[in-house]
Write a protein that holds these residues in place. Structure first.
Motif, PDB file in Angstrom:
ATOM      1  N   THR A 133      -5.329  67.088   0.754  1.00  0.00           N
ATOM      2  CA  THR A 133      -6.288  66.526  -0.195  1.00  0.00           C
ATOM      3  C   THR A 133      -7.476  65.915   0.546  1.00  0.00           C
ATOM      4  O   THR A 133      -8.632  66.155   0.189  1.00  0.00           O
ATOM      5  CB  THR A 133      -5.609  65.470  -1.082  1.00  0.00           C
ATOM      6  OG1 THR A 133      -4.569  66.100  -1.837  1.00  0.00           O
ATOM      7  CG2 THR A 133      -6.603  64.817  -2.034  1.00  0.00           C
ATOM      8  N   ARG A 143     -10.224  68.667  -0.369  1.00  0.00           N
ATOM      9  CA  ARG A 143     -10.912  68.191  -1.568  1.00  0.00           C
ATOM     10  C   ARG A 143     -12.043  67.222  -1.223  1.00  0.00           C
ATOM     11  O   ARG A 143     -13.128  67.300  -1.786  1.00  0.00           O
ATOM     12  CB  ARG A 143      -9.937  67.508  -2.516  1.00  0.00           C
ATOM     13  CG  ARG A 143     -10.620  67.042  -3.817  1.00  0.00           C
ATOM     14  CD  ARG A 143      -9.662  66.435  -4.799  1.00  0.00           C
ATOM     15  NE  ARG A 143      -8.628  67.398  -5.149  1.00  0.00           N
ATOM     16  CZ  ARG A 143      -7.451  67.068  -5.682  1.00  0.00           C
ATOM     17  NH1 ARG A 143      -7.181  65.805  -5.946  1.00  0.00           N
ATOM     18  NH2 ARG A 143      -6.553  67.982  -5.959  1.00  0.00           N
ATOM     19  N   SER A 176       0.696  66.669   1.406  1.00  0.00           N
ATOM     20  CA  SER A 176      -0.263  66.811   0.305  1.00  0.00           C
ATOM     21  C   SER A 176      -1.445  65.873   0.492  1.00  0.00           C
ATOM     22  O   SER A 176      -2.590  66.252   0.222  1.00  0.00           O
ATOM     23  CB  SER A 176       0.420  66.513  -1.037  1.00  0.00           C
ATOM     24  OG  SER A 176       1.461  67.428  -1.270  1.00  0.00           O
ATOM     25  N   SER A 177      -1.195  64.666   0.963  1.00  0.00           N
ATOM     26  CA  SER A 177      -2.287  63.722   1.210  1.00  0.00           C
ATOM     27  C   SER A 177      -3.250  64.278   2.247  1.00  0.00           C
ATOM     28  O   SER A 177      -4.472  64.190   2.089  1.00  0.00           O
ATOM     29  CB  SER A 177      -1.736  62.375   1.690  1.00  0.00           C
ATOM     30  OG  SER A 177      -0.980  61.753   0.682  1.00  0.00           O
TER      31      SER A 177
END
Length: 181
Positions: free
Chosen positions: A98, A102, A94-95
């Motif tokens: 992101t 993002r 997830s990191s």
């Protein structure tokens, strides 16, 4: 010198990883010359001094540390490493997504820690482009693990469009209805 996988090649790692215990030091510790990889806490405490060194600086995030903590510093970082404390801990995936999707990070994104060859293909899909595999892992076999699958149906960082949207010849064939003209 340690070998890593970077951009689908095995290379020597020229980065020096600074131990997490160093972050407790009140002043900038005596650091080696050349590229260094520091814990997030040390980066946050000594950001200006680390940049002033004039050599490449990278930050490593431990599992559970928020990638958003680096959002305003991405242009200063040549490398971000994400630590996998054990292979069953998936927070690093997830990191990576992101940071890439993002925040638009384009520098080196490295998986460190308990990194196994079975994970490399999926880590690459999430945005990792470098891997420091465990010492007991055959790095040649791990490199081959990047190509475990020939294609993926889902979109991800490495291939944003899902398979059915990529315009492949097989997908663009006109379906037959059984009727003739």
């Amino acid at each position: 010198m340690t070998r890593i996988i970077r951009n689908a090649r095995i290379e020597e790692d020229h980065w020096t990883r600074i131990d997490a215990a160093t972050e407790a030091m009140p002043d900038t510790p005596s650091l080696p010359s050349g590229p260094i990889l520091v814990p997030l806490a040390l980066w946050q405490a000594q950001r200006a001094a680390l940049i002033a060194r004039g050599t490449p600086v990278g930050v490593w995030l431990d599992a559970g540390e928020d990638a958003a903590a680096l959002a305003n510093d991405l242009s200063q970082l040549d490398l971000i490493a994400v630590n996998f404390p054990k292979f069953t801990d998936g927070r690093g995936y997830s990191s990576a997504r992101t940071l890439r999707e993002r925040y638009g990070y384009r520098g080196e994104l490295r998986a460190i820690g308990d990194v196994l060859l079975d994970q490399l293909f999926f880590m690459h899909r999430c945005g990792f482009d470098a891997f420091a595999v465990r010492a007991d892992t055959d790095i040649e076999r791990a490199l081959a693990g990047l190509h475990s699958f020939s294609d993926s149906y889902q979109g991800a960082v490495d291939t944003p469009l899902p398979h059915f949207r990529r315009g492949d010849v097989a997908n663009s064939a006109t379906p037959t209805t059984g009727a003739t003209a």
